[in-house]
Design a protein around this motif. Structure first.
Motif, PDB file in Angstrom:
ATOM      1  N   LYS A 250       0.828  -1.209   0.000  1.00  0.00           N
ATOM      2  CA  LYS A 250       0.000   0.000   0.000  1.00  0.00           C
ATOM      3  C   LYS A 250       0.864   1.261   0.000  1.00  0.00           C
ATOM      4  O   LYS A 250       0.528   2.254  -0.668  1.00  0.00           O
ATOM      5  CB  LYS A 250      -0.923   0.002   1.217  1.00  0.00           C
ATOM      6  CG  LYS A 250      -1.952  -1.124   1.235  1.00  0.00           C
ATOM      7  CD  LYS A 250      -2.822  -1.099   0.004  1.00  0.00           C
ATOM      8  CE  LYS A 250      -3.861  -2.212   0.077  1.00  0.00           C
ATOM      9  NZ  LYS A 250      -4.653  -2.308  -1.176  1.00  0.00           N
ATOM     10  N   ASN A 251       1.967   1.231   0.734  1.00  0.00           N
ATOM     11  CA  ASN A 251       2.868   2.383   0.745  1.00  0.00           C
ATOM     12  C   ASN A 251       3.514   2.597  -0.622  1.00  0.00           C
ATOM     13  O   ASN A 251       3.673   3.735  -1.075  1.00  0.00           O
ATOM     14  CB  ASN A 251       3.947   2.200   1.818  1.00  0.00           C
ATOM     15  CG  ASN A 251       3.390   2.285   3.229  1.00  0.00           C
ATOM     16  OD1 ASN A 251       2.350   2.905   3.458  1.00  0.00           O
ATOM     17  ND2 ASN A 251       4.064   1.659   4.181  1.00  0.00           N
ATOM     18  N   LEU A 252       3.877   1.502  -1.287  1.00  0.00           N
ATOM     19  CA  LEU A 252       4.443   1.611  -2.630  1.00  0.00           C
ATOM     20  C   LEU A 252       3.412   2.148  -3.617  1.00  0.00           C
ATOM     21  O   LEU A 252       3.735   2.952  -4.497  1.00  0.00           O
ATOM     22  CB  LEU A 252       4.956   0.242  -3.099  1.00  0.00           C
ATOM     23  CG  LEU A 252       6.190  -0.318  -2.388  1.00  0.00           C
ATOM     24  CD1 LEU A 252       6.456  -1.741  -2.860  1.00  0.00           C
ATOM     25  CD2 LEU A 252       7.402   0.558  -2.641  1.00  0.00           C
ATOM     26  N   PRO A 257       1.553   4.285  -8.531  1.00  0.00           N
ATOM     27  CA  PRO A 257       0.332   3.487  -8.702  1.00  0.00           C
ATOM     28  C   PRO A 257       0.546   2.168  -9.430  1.00  0.00           C
ATOM     29  O   PRO A 257      -0.161   1.188  -9.165  1.00  0.00           O
ATOM     30  CB  PRO A 257      -0.575   4.421  -9.514  1.00  0.00           C
ATOM     31  CG  PRO A 257      -0.081   5.791  -9.207  1.00  0.00           C
ATOM     32  CD  PRO A 257       1.399   5.659  -9.029  1.00  0.00           C
ATOM     33  N   SER A 258       1.519   2.112 -10.332  1.00  0.00           N
ATOM     34  CA  SER A 258       1.746   0.873 -11.080  1.00  0.00           C
ATOM     35  C   SER A 258       2.577  -0.134 -10.307  1.00  0.00           C
ATOM     36  O   SER A 258       2.874  -1.216 -10.824  1.00  0.00           O
ATOM     37  CB  SER A 258       2.449   1.185 -12.405  1.00  0.00           C
ATOM     38  OG  SER A 258       3.744   1.733 -12.169  1.00  0.00           O
ATOM     39  N   ALA A 259       2.957   0.186  -9.057  1.00  0.00           N
ATOM     40  CA  ALA A 259       3.855  -0.682  -8.302  1.00  0.00           C
ATOM     41  C   ALA A 259       3.268  -2.073  -8.091  1.00  0.00           C
ATOM     42  O   ALA A 259       4.000  -3.069  -8.091  1.00  0.00           O
ATOM     43  CB  ALA A 259       4.190  -0.047  -6.959  1.00  0.00           C
ATOM     44  N   ILE A 260       1.963  -2.166  -7.909  1.00  0.00           N
ATOM     45  CA  ILE A 260       1.343  -3.467  -7.649  1.00  0.00           C
ATOM     46  C   ILE A 260       1.542  -4.414  -8.829  1.00  0.00           C
ATOM     47  O   ILE A 260       2.027  -5.543  -8.679  1.00  0.00           O
ATOM     48  CB  ILE A 260      -0.155  -3.290  -7.335  1.00  0.00           C
ATOM     49  CG1 ILE A 260      -0.330  -2.558  -6.001  1.00  0.00           C
ATOM     50  CG2 ILE A 260      -0.870  -4.639  -7.290  1.00  0.00           C
ATOM     51  CD1 ILE A 260      -1.758  -2.266  -5.641  1.00  0.00           C
ATOM     52  N   LEU A 261       1.188  -3.945 -10.029  1.00  0.00           N
ATOM     53  CA  LEU A 261       1.372  -4.793 -11.209  1.00  0.00           C
ATOM     54  C   LEU A 261       2.849  -4.996 -11.514  1.00  0.00           C
ATOM     55  O   LEU A 261       3.236  -6.063 -12.027  1.00  0.00           O
ATOM     56  CB  LEU A 261       0.673  -4.183 -12.420  1.00  0.00           C
ATOM     57  CG  LEU A 261      -0.839  -4.405 -12.508  1.00  0.00           C
ATOM     58  CD1 LEU A 261      -1.396  -3.809 -13.790  1.00  0.00           C
ATOM     59  CD2 LEU A 261      -1.179  -5.888 -12.441  1.00  0.00           C
TER      60      LEU A 261
END
Length: 430
Positions: A250-252, A257-261
């Motif tokens: 969540k912090n990333l 915003p694209s950190a999850i993918l």
């Protein structure tokens, strides 16, 4: 300031900023785009075939509810020819699972899908409330994760189902990648990142149609579709190791915003570095060790599968913010930060011989006690049950007084054992 038009249709007013890329969309375009992306995930990975019976792992949470709704919509729109039913697991958590199962029952009526419920009590002789009372709050998610995934397989086998879909989303996948990296478990990482897990030794496979869908977008979809779902967090999950990985993700996401993918794609790239003989992957790209090992992998450290692993408090805050934004339709908030994606080369590889020296090779076999698929002689569920049963009291003693009246003489423990064994005590003659 004039209203911002939708980035796709350019006619309707933009009401939604996509968490994935900050694209401004109207409600209709967002819902259509979300469903189209799920459809593309299904078709590009060939998840289903016509005439297949599919069990949807349903918990009543946002992920499984959105999954059921989207699959039903896509099945009718694109003529998949699938037959769906809901499969729920009752862990035996009073004040949480009993309430969420009421939501599942309503979903079954709303979507006209049959519902089957399998309980821990009938499968293992334990409820999670009893497990927690025995072991405390630390490590209970390990028990629940392992038990739930075996329960899903056993429930599907009872119904004659060979394909189970779960509501794992992109946030869940990114958390799993981080957890396995922190454990240093590369073979398990290669299995956890697969969108389909199956085995030649088992008829049951699992898939994750929401693998690339952001958790926040799932909440947005459920909100704008008006879906009925349960949003309370499990009362035993705050101590889970997965929560630490979730906080980091969540912090990333706030910064990029694209950190999850990006994390998910990186996990897929790293999975390609694991030799086939180590990871157990078969030629089709599915998991050779099967769902049993995925159960043990993902079971450690937090709720998984279909139970809704997101923080209930965080999602409740987001839902409240959505309602406030709808009430204040004249206000707009613009975000200019644009997420970026870095390029990767999917063909980069490390020689298998060098990797094989460092990574242990795992062999699939049947558990000697319950017959479940495992890489060990005794599966993890049986090992956990052995520890629980070893410390379980063999006899329960109860003392009760009725309405102030004098109760009958209390029976002693030896007396109860004698009655249970039909032993007549000797009579002393003086």
């Amino acid at each position: 300031m004039p209203p911002t038009p939708c980035a796709l249709c350019h006619t309707s007013r933009a009401l939604i900023i996509r968490p994935k890329n900050h694209q401004k969309l109207c409600k209709a375009c967002f819902l259509d785009l979300f469903e189209t992306e799920i459809h593309n995930t299904i078709t590009s990975n060939s998840l289903f075939h016509p005439g297949e019976r599919i069990a949807i792992g349903a918990s009543g949470g946002k992920d499984s509810t959105v999954l059921a709704s989207v699959l039903q919509t896509l099945n009718e729109r694109h003529h998949y020819g699938l037959d769906f039913l809901l499969l729920s697991i009752d862990e035996g958590i009073k004040g949480y699972r009993d309430d969420s199962l009421e939501t599942v029952k309503r979903n079954a009526q709303q979507y006209s899908m049959p519902l089957s419920i399998v309980g821990y009590d009938e499968l293992y002789g334990w409820t999670m409330d009893q497990v927690v009372s025995q072991i405390g709050n630390k490590g209970n998610c390990t028990y629940c994760g392992v038990f739930r995934r075996q329960a899903l397989d056993r429930g599907a086998a009872r119904l004659g189902i060979t394909h189970v879909v779960t509501g794992h989303n992109a946030d869940d996948m990114a958390e799993t990648v981080l957890m396995n990296l922190l454990r240093g478990d590369l073979p398990r990482l290669s299995r956890a990142t697969s969108i389909v897990t199956a085995s030649a030794a088992s008829d049951i496979k699992r898939s994750k149609p929401l693998k690339y869908a952001y958790e926040k977008e799932i909440v947005l979809y459920a909100h704008h579709k008006g879906l009925d779902y349960f949003s309370t967090e499990c009362i035993y999950s705050p101590e889970a190791f997965r929560g630490s990985a979730r906080t980091l993700i969540k912090n990333l996401e706030r910064v990029r915003p694209s950190a999850i993918l990006d994390v998910v794609r990186s996990g897929e790239d790293m999975a390609r570095l694991v030799p086939v003989e180590v990871s157990g992957s078969v030629a089709s790209g599915t998991d050779g060790l099967g769902a049993a090992e995925d159960a043990e992998a993902e079971g450690e450290g937090g709720c998984g599968g279909s139970s809704g692993r997101a923080s209930g408090g965080e999602m409740a805050v987001m839902e409240q913010r959505l309602r406030e934004e709808e009430a204040a339709g004249g206000r707009e908030t613009d975000f200019t930060t644009q997420g970026q994606r870095h390029d990767r080369s999917p063909n980069t590889s490390i020689p298998a011989a060098r990797m094989a020296k460092k990574l242990p090779k795992q062999h699939l076999q049947r558990c000697a006690r319950c017959g479940y698929l495992s890489s060990q002689a005794v599966c993890k569920a049986c090992m956990l049950l052995q520890g629980l049963n070893k410390n379980r009291p063999k006899t329960e003693i109860r003392i009760s007084v009725e309405d102030g009246e004098r109760s009958p003489p209390a029976r002693t423990l030896p007396r109860r054992l004698e009655e249970a064994m039909n032993i007549v005590p000797p009579i002393n003659i003086t």
